[in-house]
Each structure stands twice: as structure tokens, then as C-alpha cells.
Design an enzyme around this catalytic site. Structure first.
Site, mmCIF file in Angstrom:
data_model
loop_
_atom_site.group_PDB
_atom_site.id
_atom_site.type_symbol
_atom_site.label_atom_id
_atom_site.label_comp_id
_atom_site.label_asym_id
_atom_site.label_seq_id
_atom_site.Cartn_x
_atom_site.Cartn_y
_atom_site.Cartn_z
ATOM 1 N N ASP A 47 1.308 -1.231 -0.169
ATOM 2 C CA ASP A 47 0.060 0.188 -0.027
ATOM 3 C C ASP A 47 1.045 0.862 0.257
ATOM 4 O O ASP A 47 1.948 1.289 0.920
ATOM 5 C CB ASP A 47 -0.419 0.220 1.254
ATOM 6 C CG ASP A 47 -2.152 0.850 0.998
ATOM 7 O OD1 ASP A 47 -3.191 0.332 0.906
ATOM 8 O OD2 ASP A 47 -1.770 2.536 1.845
ATOM 9 N N TYR A 52 2.905 10.020 -0.150
ATOM 10 C CA TYR A 52 3.634 8.929 0.828
ATOM 11 C C TYR A 52 5.317 9.635 -0.232
ATOM 12 O O TYR A 52 6.399 9.412 1.120
ATOM 13 C CB TYR A 52 3.720 7.738 1.157
ATOM 14 C CG TYR A 52 2.928 7.503 1.929
ATOM 15 C CD1 TYR A 52 1.335 8.113 2.213
ATOM 16 C CD2 TYR A 52 1.733 5.827 0.832
ATOM 17 C CE1 TYR A 52 0.637 7.735 2.952
ATOM 18 C CE2 TYR A 52 1.055 5.430 2.076
ATOM 19 C CZ TYR A 52 0.038 6.029 2.965
ATOM 20 O OH TYR A 52 -0.920 6.322 2.923
ATOM 21 N N LYS A 77 -2.783 6.197 -3.985
ATOM 22 C CA LYS A 77 -3.693 6.874 -3.887
ATOM 23 C C LYS A 77 -4.197 8.507 -4.558
ATOM 24 O O LYS A 77 -2.336 9.011 -4.338
ATOM 25 C CB LYS A 77 -4.357 7.245 -2.551
ATOM 26 C CG LYS A 77 -3.614 5.735 -1.519
ATOM 27 C CD LYS A 77 -4.673 5.312 -0.104
ATOM 28 C CE LYS A 77 -4.090 4.228 0.801
ATOM 29 N NZ LYS A 77 -2.757 4.807 0.976
ATOM 30 N N HIS A 108 -7.491 10.191 -1.401
ATOM 31 C CA HIS A 108 -6.945 9.204 -0.421
ATOM 32 C C HIS A 108 -8.462 10.135 1.093
ATOM 33 O O HIS A 108 -8.454 9.206 2.627
ATOM 34 C CB HIS A 108 -5.689 9.987 0.150
ATOM 35 C CG HIS A 108 -4.650 9.681 0.824
ATOM 36 N ND1 HIS A 108 -3.110 9.747 0.654
ATOM 37 C CD2 HIS A 108 -4.885 9.136 2.061
ATOM 38 C CE1 HIS A 108 -2.476 9.056 1.718
ATOM 39 N NE2 HIS A 108 -3.496 8.625 2.602
ATOM 40 N N ILE A 227 -3.215 -3.600 6.861
ATOM 41 C CA ILE A 227 -1.647 -2.854 6.290
ATOM 42 C C ILE A 227 -0.854 -2.978 7.156
ATOM 43 O O ILE A 227 -1.066 -1.023 7.544
ATOM 44 C CB ILE A 227 -2.407 -1.970 5.176
ATOM 45 C CG1 ILE A 227 -2.719 -0.727 5.771
ATOM 46 C CG2 ILE A 227 -2.933 -2.951 4.259
ATOM 47 C CD1 ILE A 227 -3.141 0.401 4.683
ATOM 48 N N SER A 230 6.282 -1.498 8.846
ATOM 49 C CA SER A 230 7.277 -1.496 9.847
ATOM 50 C C SER A 230 8.571 -1.446 9.463
ATOM 51 O O SER A 230 8.083 -1.775 8.023
ATOM 52 C CB SER A 230 7.632 -3.311 10.433
ATOM 53 O OG SER A 230 8.406 -3.050 11.805
ATOM 54 N N ARG A 235 9.895 -7.735 12.710
ATOM 55 C CA ARG A 235 8.517 -7.297 12.904
ATOM 56 C C ARG A 235 7.702 -7.536 11.873
ATOM 57 O O ARG A 235 6.317 -8.271 12.020
ATOM 58 C CB ARG A 235 8.807 -6.463 13.477
ATOM 59 C CG ARG A 235 7.217 -5.680 13.909
ATOM 60 C CD ARG A 235 7.335 -4.417 15.135
ATOM 61 N NE ARG A 235 8.334 -4.794 16.078
ATOM 62 C CZ ARG A 235 9.100 -3.936 16.862
ATOM 63 N NH1 ARG A 235 9.052 -2.438 15.995
ATOM 64 N NH2 ARG A 235 9.610 -3.979 17.651
ATOM 65 N N ASN A 239 4.845 -9.487 11.867
ATOM 66 C CA ASN A 239 3.518 -9.944 11.766
ATOM 67 C C ASN A 239 3.046 -10.333 10.235
ATOM 68 O O ASN A 239 1.510 -10.704 10.102
ATOM 69 C CB ASN A 239 3.424 -7.939 10.795
ATOM 70 C CG ASN A 239 3.469 -6.716 11.851
ATOM 71 O OD1 ASN A 239 3.858 -7.505 13.357
ATOM 72 N ND2 ASN A 239 3.916 -5.725 12.023
#
Length: 260
Positions: A47, A52, A77, A108, A227, A230, A235, A239
């Protein structure tokens, strides 16, 4: 573990993995490394978003992973300030990702001028019809705002991505999505949850897993896409390792009851 991925079906026979990897605030080399680690750990759903600023790193990691493009589900998005320039924005996203299409394109946030929401939605539908996105949806929309889009166009958003977690659980809102055929996708599953909560630690101990893994499994067992994010390889792997156990109906109810 890749073969154990569970999917939810979006319109147009698009399969969306219930577990995805979030990339908010994960940019540059750290972003590239994290996405590569996620793909290596078995995630098949990444994602990202124009806002971003990491679409190029995401695209490069997917290519460098050696996986086939069609085996990875990619979401990006449209930022609200790009409303009115939808086509230009998706083309820029595809150039940055170096991909011919995304699997899911979302608005978004609802545009600040509510009147812009329906025209923006029509542009997303046009991009889908041209094959630039396999499915389209929204993010951070209330049910009433989704209903406006459906009433105006007869087209239901495939997905609504919202903040979600055990402490935010809202049975009614979950049902409203289900009733409309909108897939609920949760973000910030850990920021919104106290992982030290005794209910979560008790259930985690019963299954020999971590409270974080319990939170992710709770989403999956509800049929809610999640979603986690990390940058720590260990991790990231933990996950992704949530397929070896499932929660009992009683445990699900206990976690649902954590809603504040």
C-alpha cells in the site's frame, strides 16, 4: 507462507490479499529495503500513495524481488489537492512505480469541497475503465459520503480504507460496509491499540503468539483487510506469520468488546 495468503474478491474478479504492507512514512532507501523485506516475508500486497513520496522505491522493490507483477497487489491514492488533475496524477504514479496499472486506486481523503467528490469519483471510474487501475475506491470516507457516490454514479467503491483496530471496532460501521459490498480496509492497527491490554496478552499467550499477531488475525478473521507497517525485518516477518492459528468465536467477541 505465500501460498496461505487469503484474499477478498473485489468487483471485476480482482483478488485483494487480506494482509498488506503499509508504507506511510517509509521513504528512500529505508522504504525500498522495507518493501523488499516484506515481499521476501511473503506479503503480496503493498500500500502506497502519491502523498507518501515513495512510489518509485515501491516499484523498484517489486521489480527487484523477482516476483511477477501480476503476483503483487499494488494500491496507490489520489491526494485531495490533486482533485481536478486525476488523470495526470495516476499517470505520474504509474511512471514512478514503472507499472502499466495499479490494482487499486483510492481517493485518499474526501475533497475539502464536498461538491468535488463525485467528479473525482467519476475520474477514478474512467481510469479503471481504461485499465490504469483494476479496481477503485476511497479512503477515510464516512458511510453517507460513500452513499453519495453510489447514488450519483451507480458505482460502489470497491474498498474504503479507514483507521481501524480492536479499540475502534464499530460493529455498525462494519455492517454498513458489508451491506453495500464495500471491502473495509484498516490502517494503523497498532497505533490505535494498546498491545499490553490484558485481553490481548491473554489470547496471545493461549496461541503462543504476540499481541500484535492477535490484532492482525482479528482483522483477517473478520474479513477486514489490514496493512501493518514496520521497517524492522524481524517484525515485518512476524506480522506476516499469522496463518498458523485462528481465533475462537469467544476470543473474537472478547476483542470486539475492547471498543472504546
Amino acid at each position: 507462507m505465500g501460498h496461505e495468503q487469503r484474499n477478498v474478491l473485489l468487483p471485476g474478479d480482482v483478488r485483494m490479499p487480506l494482509l498488506g504492507f503499509g508504507t506511510w512514512q517509509v521513504t528512500g532507501k529505508a522504504g525500498y529495503d522495507a518493501v523488499l523485506a516484506a515481499l521476501d516475508a511473503g506479503y503480496r500486497h503493498i500500500d502506497t500513495a502519491t502523498m507518501y513520496g515513495n512510489e518509485a522505491e515501491v516499484g523498484r522493490a517489486v521489480r527487484d524481488s523477482g516476483l511477477r507483477r501480476e503476483d503483487v497487489f499494488i494500491t496507490t491514492k489520489l491526494p485531495p489537492r490533486r482533485v481536478g488533475r486525476e488523470r495526470e496524477t495516476i499517470e505520474a504514479s504509474l511512471r514512478a512505480l514503472d507499472m502499466a496499472y495499479v490494482d487499486l486506486w483510492l481517493i485518499h481523503w474526501p475533497p475539502s469541497a464536498p461538491a468535488n467528490s463525485i467528479p473525482a469519483w467519476r475520474q477514478l471510474l474512467a481510469a479503471r475503465d481504461e485499465g490504469l487501475a483494476r479496481a477503485v475506491g476511497v479512503s477515510n470516507y464516512r458511510t453517507a459520503q460513500i452513499d453519495e457516490l453510489i447514488q450519483a454514479t451507480g458505482e460502489t467503491p470497491a474498498v474504503n480504507q479507514i483507521r481501524w483496530g480492536p479499540f475502534l471496532y464499530d460493529r455498525r460501521r462494519h455492517a454498513e460496509h458489508r451491506d453495500r459490498g464495500v471491502v473495509l480496509e484498516g490502517y494503523s492497527p497498532f497505533n490505535t491499540t494498546d498491545l499490553a491490554d490484558p485481553v490481548l496478552t491473554r489470547i496471545a499467550a493461549a496461541h503462543g503468539v504476540s499481541p500484535a499477531q492477535v490484532v492482525l488475525r482479528w482483522h483477517i478473521d473478520h474479513g477486514i483487510v489490514v496493512i501493518p507497517k514496520s521497517v524492522t525485518p524481524q517484525r515485518i516477518r512476524a506480522n506476516a506469520d499469522i496463518w498458523g492459528f485462528s481465533l475462537t468465536a469467544e476470543e473474537m467477541r472478547d476483542i470486539d468488546a475492547l471498543a472504546r
